[in-house]
Design a protein around this motif. Structure first.
Motif, short mmCIF file in Angstrom:
data_model
loop_
_atom_site.label_atom_id
_atom_site.label_comp_id
_atom_site.label_asym_id
_atom_site.label_seq_id
_atom_site.Cartn_x
_atom_site.Cartn_y
_atom_site.Cartn_z
N SER A 149 -8.33 17.96 96.91
CA SER A 149 -6.97 17.63 97.34
C SER A 149 -6.79 16.21 97.86
O SER A 149 -5.70 15.87 98.31
CB SER A 149 -6.46 18.63 98.37
OG SER A 149 -7.50 19.26 99.02
N GLN B 219 -5.80 12.68 97.47
CA GLN B 219 -4.93 12.11 96.45
C GLN B 219 -5.51 10.88 95.77
O GLN B 219 -5.33 10.67 94.58
CB GLN B 219 -3.60 11.75 97.11
CG GLN B 219 -2.45 11.68 96.16
CD GLN B 219 -1.23 11.19 96.89
OE1 GLN B 219 -0.90 11.67 97.96
NE2 GLN B 219 -0.56 10.23 96.32
N ASN B 220 -6.25 10.10 96.54
CA ASN B 220 -6.71 8.83 95.99
C ASN B 220 -7.87 8.99 95.02
O ASN B 220 -8.29 8.04 94.40
CB ASN B 220 -7.09 7.87 97.12
CG ASN B 220 -8.09 8.49 98.07
OD1 ASN B 220 -8.31 9.70 98.04
ND2 ASN B 220 -8.71 7.68 98.89
N HIS C 25 -7.81 11.18 92.49
CA HIS C 25 -7.35 11.74 91.22
C HIS C 25 -6.25 10.89 90.63
O HIS C 25 -5.47 10.28 91.35
CB HIS C 25 -6.82 13.17 91.43
CG HIS C 25 -7.83 14.07 92.05
ND1 HIS C 25 -8.87 14.61 91.33
CD2 HIS C 25 -7.99 14.51 93.32
CE1 HIS C 25 -9.62 15.33 92.14
NE2 HIS C 25 -9.11 15.29 93.35
N TYR D 169 -3.89 12.21 88.69
CA TYR D 169 -2.65 12.97 88.66
C TYR D 169 -2.37 13.62 90.00
O TYR D 169 -3.26 14.22 90.60
CB TYR D 169 -2.71 14.02 87.57
CG TYR D 169 -3.01 13.43 86.23
CD1 TYR D 169 -2.05 12.66 85.57
CD2 TYR D 169 -4.26 13.59 85.65
CE1 TYR D 169 -2.34 12.08 84.36
CE2 TYR D 169 -4.56 13.01 84.44
CZ TYR D 169 -3.60 12.26 83.79
OH TYR D 169 -3.89 11.66 82.60
N LYS D 170 -1.13 13.52 90.41
CA LYS D 170 -0.77 14.05 91.71
C LYS D 170 -0.81 15.57 91.73
O LYS D 170 -1.01 16.19 92.77
CB LYS D 170 0.65 13.58 92.09
CG LYS D 170 0.65 12.93 93.47
CD LYS D 170 2.04 12.54 93.87
CE LYS D 170 2.07 12.33 95.38
NZ LYS D 170 3.37 11.90 95.85
N THR D 171 -0.62 16.19 90.55
CA THR D 171 -0.62 17.65 90.50
C THR D 171 -1.96 18.22 90.94
O THR D 171 -2.02 19.29 91.55
CB THR D 171 -0.30 18.15 89.09
OG1 THR D 171 -0.94 17.29 88.15
CG2 THR D 171 1.19 18.20 88.85
N SER E 126 -4.24 16.98 93.19
CA SER E 126 -4.36 17.01 94.65
C SER E 126 -3.29 17.91 95.25
O SER E 126 -3.53 18.62 96.22
CB SER E 126 -4.25 15.60 95.20
OG SER E 126 -3.00 15.05 94.88
N GLY E 127 -2.11 17.90 94.64
CA GLY E 127 -1.01 18.71 95.16
C GLY E 127 -1.36 20.18 95.18
O GLY E 127 -1.13 20.88 96.18
N LYS F 247 -3.81 20.90 97.94
CA LYS F 247 -3.15 20.89 99.25
C LYS F 247 -2.34 22.15 99.47
O LYS F 247 -2.30 22.70 100.57
CB LYS F 247 -2.24 19.67 99.35
CG LYS F 247 -3.02 18.40 99.58
CD LYS F 247 -2.22 17.38 100.37
CE LYS F 247 -3.10 16.24 100.82
NZ LYS F 247 -2.82 14.99 100.11
N GLU G 267 -8.68 10.23 102.12
CA GLU G 267 -7.61 9.38 101.62
C GLU G 267 -7.57 8.04 102.33
O GLU G 267 -6.95 7.09 101.85
CB GLU G 267 -6.26 10.10 101.78
CG GLU G 267 -6.03 11.12 100.68
CD GLU G 267 -4.86 12.04 100.96
OE1 GLU G 267 -4.19 11.87 101.99
OE2 GLU G 267 -4.65 12.94 100.13
#
Ligand code: ATP
Ligand code: MG
Lengths: 268, 287, 259
Positions: A102, A104-105, A107, A109-111, A113-114, A117, A167
């Motif tokens: 999770s 973000q930095n 990956h 794609y945000k999906t 890590s999203g 989370k 992150e």
């Protein structure tokens, strides 16, 4: 220019009605809140009981601290610490992959890590006591249910904190390693892990502080630890025993906070 | 030598300088009087050493000296943000050194202070910041409820007008530039109705142009209302440009006190213990 | 020369740490009767329980509306009470507001001691004193919030800019005016944010206080579990998750706007 004229108009006029509105809202909110709390059922013995508890606090049952034969304060506290320690350790290990998932930095794609989370926040949303109740149903009462409950709950907490720590790190070294031909796992291992290790340790210690607090109450619902003798003492109204257990908890929590704070300071 | 300028018959600030706007009845007495004032900090550092100093109404005094010479200490002793360890300071004839509680607050009410970093509440509006200078005039309850009389609000707005930022009255202080913020704090001192304004390096964090605007504001107020003004400055040329009287400090001691005309390059060299450096000049003409 | 012994020292130090960690883990496992087999079977049992919880018994939702509302009401009152009582303590404990150590130290000690007592424990004690019901719940939440919020508050009060305080002294303000014009405007938004955060924690706590009889939805959780009505249990759990989630979400958004 327009903003300036807007700001120029005295806020007072508008501010007054705004304030009145907020006030009315607040009064209504509190009236509503108070209406939901029944004040009729208050025990007539309240004062007396409160006095006995205070008396118990100042005249604790020292004999309960250590009893050779059976359940005593020290063993209860030890159980509590064991539950917290094991639960936090298991959680810390399980939280690491979640954190990599999770952060973000790490990956593109945000999906990715999203979704990680979201799962962590779902886990966290369950109060640990509720989790413990379910585990008691599943594996029977006792410390083991407590360990499982804390373990699960703290995966959610530590996973989030770990991800946040990750992150905030410097991605330069990771780029350098990738540039020199390292694969993803190697890059993570040599560039990210050394940076986040002290943070993870410190956060785990902090999690342990919190989990010790949680573990003290698990016994109240039957999941082991010092809470069990406490609820018995409360039900049998032996206030001096309640007193010694409370004292024990306060001392233990304070000591753990202090110790963990000391260790964390040394880490950073 | 130069330190004894006031013994010379020629200069008399009471006559020459403060005619401008000083109110009646204040002509004769000194506005601020240091009577052999010393200050030793708890750690043993000597902040001020036996300062003997008289400031008359309407003067524009600039205090110069090296960093650590005691300029801030001197200024802050006047309104007792710092306690002195020896001697006495009189404000308009009354001892602030001996004052406690309410009398102390009443004396402070008459002294406006302007700080290097403005010391505004950033999240409050400009007007509220200026009005906060008026609290010592009213009862606690009234001020806590924010019920300032209309005259106060007008006074505050007028003060803002005098420093040319009336249009910012309802803007939050943190939305202003540094120079504008400093003018808000000047307005606070004005609204306070102060007889004295103390400014501790008011322009140290401002660019040269804004520096000029702020210093001009201070000077104009000093001339229009006759408010006694004491300013700490780092720059020699600024001091020369604005001061009527210059005071030099070195290691907590008064080493120069004279009219701006007497503050020659040699005099400054003596204050600084060496010839004037380039960075002690603002150098507005060049670079 | 110098690095060799220190390297050995670090090595043996980390080896020692590892050994101690394993000993502690092993000891904890023994005390809590945990082993791997147990762990696996436990997770299996949990799966069985989950299977029995679906599908949720949707009709039951009507029955828990009232306790759910009461949970919120308890949290609102508890947070507010705790905050009100905390304020004077906070002003005392903040060293830049109260410049007298003999006042701020005792205030801090009281705050730290109260913070060590967990929520359910407070609730059990208040239920013992005042009897079963939401009133005991409100009081325990008040004490809980007092502990949480006072620490957050005095720490942020200590972090404020000293400048405006000095300016208020210079202007001749008295202590109360000094607080109202120097301290309050600086801390108001962050105090509100902390209050909201404490409210979030309180909502979570309020959902479980019923387990010991202190009002709110928790009581129903216990009942359905005791009666093996697992499909009702899942309704309650979903309701709890929803309320906690909604409150967290709105409160977080509000807090972001404040800061
Ligand atoms: N709170 C304090 N405790 C101890 N010593 C102090 C304290 N404040 C100032 N001093 C010392 O007192 C002396 C005078 O300091 P002061 O701040 O008045 O200097 P200054 O002339 O204003 O310098 P600057 O131009 O850097 O602002 C210095 O030697 C300083 O180190
Ligand atoms: Mg200074």
């Amino acid at each position: 220019m327009t903003t300036q004229t807007a700001l120029q108009t005295p806020v007072n006029r508008y501010g007054k009605w705004y304030k009145v509105g907020v006030l009315v809202l607040l009064v209504a909110l509190y009236a509503w809140a108070v209406s939901g709390i029944p004040f009729t059922g208050i025990q007539s013995t309240a004062g007396e009981v409160a006095r006995s508890i205070l008396y118990g606090m100042f005249h604790p049952d020292w004999g309960f601290v250590y009893q050779p034969g059976g359940e005593d304060l020290l063993r209860g506290l030890l159980d509590t610490l064991s539950i917290a320690f094991l639960g936090t350790s298991v959680a810390a290990i399980l939280a690491v992959p979640f954190a990599f998932w999770s952060a973000q930095n790490l990956h593109k794609y945000k999906t990715v890590s999203g979704s990680g989370k979201a799962i962590l926040s779902l886990i966290r949303t369950f109060p640990e006591v509720v989790v413990a109740l379910l585990f008691i149903k599943a594996v029977g009462p006792g410390s083991f249910a407590g360990v499982l409950a804390l373990g699960l709950h703290f995966v959610g907490m530590l996973g989030k904190w770990f991800a946040e720590a990750m992150e905030s790190i410097d991605l330069g070294p990771m780029e350098a390693l990738t540039a020199s031909g390292a694969n993803r796992l190697q890059a993570l291992w040599f560039a990210v892990v050394p940076q986040v290790m002290p943070h993870f340790t410190s956060l785990t210690l902090y999690g342990f502080e919190i989990s010790v607090r949680s573990a003290t109450i698990l016994g109240i619902i039957g999941a082991g630890g010092i809470g069990t003798p406490l609820i018995f003492a409360l039900q049998s109204r032996s206030w001096s025993r309640v007193g010694i257990i409370l004292l024990g908890i306060i001392v233990m929590v304070t000591l753990i906070d202090y110790l963990s704070g000391f260790l964390r300071k040394k880490l950073v | 030598m130069a330190a004894k300028w006031y013994k010379l018959p020629l200069y008399n600030f009471r006559r020459e300088r403060c005619y401008c706007g000083a109110k009646k009845g204040r002509f004769d007495g000194p506005m601020i009087e240091f009577q052999s004032v010393s200050k030793v900090y708890p750690n043993g550092t000597v902040g001020l050493k036996d300062i003997q100093l008289t400031i008359y109404p309407g003067e524009f005094v600039v205090i110069v000296g090296l960093s650590g010479a005691g300029k801030s200490t001197l200024l802050r002793s006047i309104n007792r943000l710092h306690e002195i360890t020896h001697g006495e300071i009189l404000i308009d004839g009354k001892s602030i050194t001996a004052a406690r509680g309410k009398p102390l607050r009443m004396l402070r009410r008459d002294i406006g202070m302007i700080f290097q970093n403005f010391n505004l509440v950033k999240r409050s509006t400009v007007l509220r910041n200026v009005l906060s200078g008026r609290v010592a005039y009213h009862s606690t309850l009234r001020t806590l409820l924010g019920l300032f009389p209309r005259e106060d609000v007008e006074l505050a707005l007028k003060a803002l007008e005098r420093v040319n930022i009336r249009d910012k009255a309802f803007v939050r202080a943190d939305q202003l530039s540094g120079g504008q913020q400093q003018r808000v704090s000047i307005a606070r001192a004005l609204a306070q109705g102060a007889k004295i304004i103390l400014a501790d390096e008011p322009v140290a964090s401002l660019d040269p142009l804004t520096t000029k605007q702020v210093m001009d504001d201070l000077k104009r107020i000093n001339q229009e209302s006759g408010i006694t003004t004491m300013v700490n400055l780092h720059f020699v040329d600024l001091a020369r440009e604005y001061a009527t009287r210059i005071i030099g400090l070195r290691a907590g001691q008064l080493v120069f006190d004279g009219p701006v005309e007497a503050a020659t390059d040699e005099a400054f060299a003596e204050i600084y213990g060496r010839p004037i450096d380039k960075d002690e000049l603002l150098g507005r003409n060049g670079a | 020369m110098m690095t060799v012994p220190s390297k050995v020292a670090t090595r043996s130090k980390s080896a020692l740490t590892t050994v101690i960690l394993f000993l502690l883990l092993w000891g904890s496992a023994v005390r809590t009767h945990t082993d791997l087999g147990h762990l696996v079977s436990g997770i299996g049992n949990m799966g069985d329980l989950f299977a029995e919880m679906v599908p949720p018994h949707s009709k039951y939702a009507q029955k828990i509306v009232n306790p759910l509302v009461q949970t919120l009401q308890m949290a609102i009152l508890g947070t507010s009470l705790g905050g009100i009582v905390a304020l004077p303590f906070v002003l005392l404990a903040a060293r830049n507001v109260t410049r007298a150590p003999w006042l701020s130290w005792p205030a801090r000690i009281v705050l730290n001691l109260i913070r060590t007592i967990p929520d359910l424990l407070l609730a059990s004690i208040f239920v013992a004193i005042f009897g079963i019901g939401a009133f005991s719940g409100v009081l325990s939440l008040a004490v809980l919030s007092f502990g949480i919020i006072s620490k957050l508050w005095y720490e942020s009060a200590e972090a404020i800019d000293d400048g405006p305080l000095e300016a208020m002294t210079a202007v001749g303000a008295n202590k109360l005016q000094w607080i109202a014009f120097g301290v309050v405007p600086q801390v108001l938004p962050i105090f509100t944010a902390h209050l909201l955060y404490t409210f979030e924690i309180n909502v979570r706590a309020a959902t479980i206080l019923g387990l010991v009889g202190a009002g709110g939805i928790g009581l129903y959780l216990n009942n359905t579990l005791g009666l093996f009505q697992y499909q009702n249990t899942s309704v309650i759990v979903i309701a709890m998750l929803m309320i906690v989630f909604v409150i967290d979400f709105t409160s977080t958004k509000l807090r972001e706007r404040l800061l």
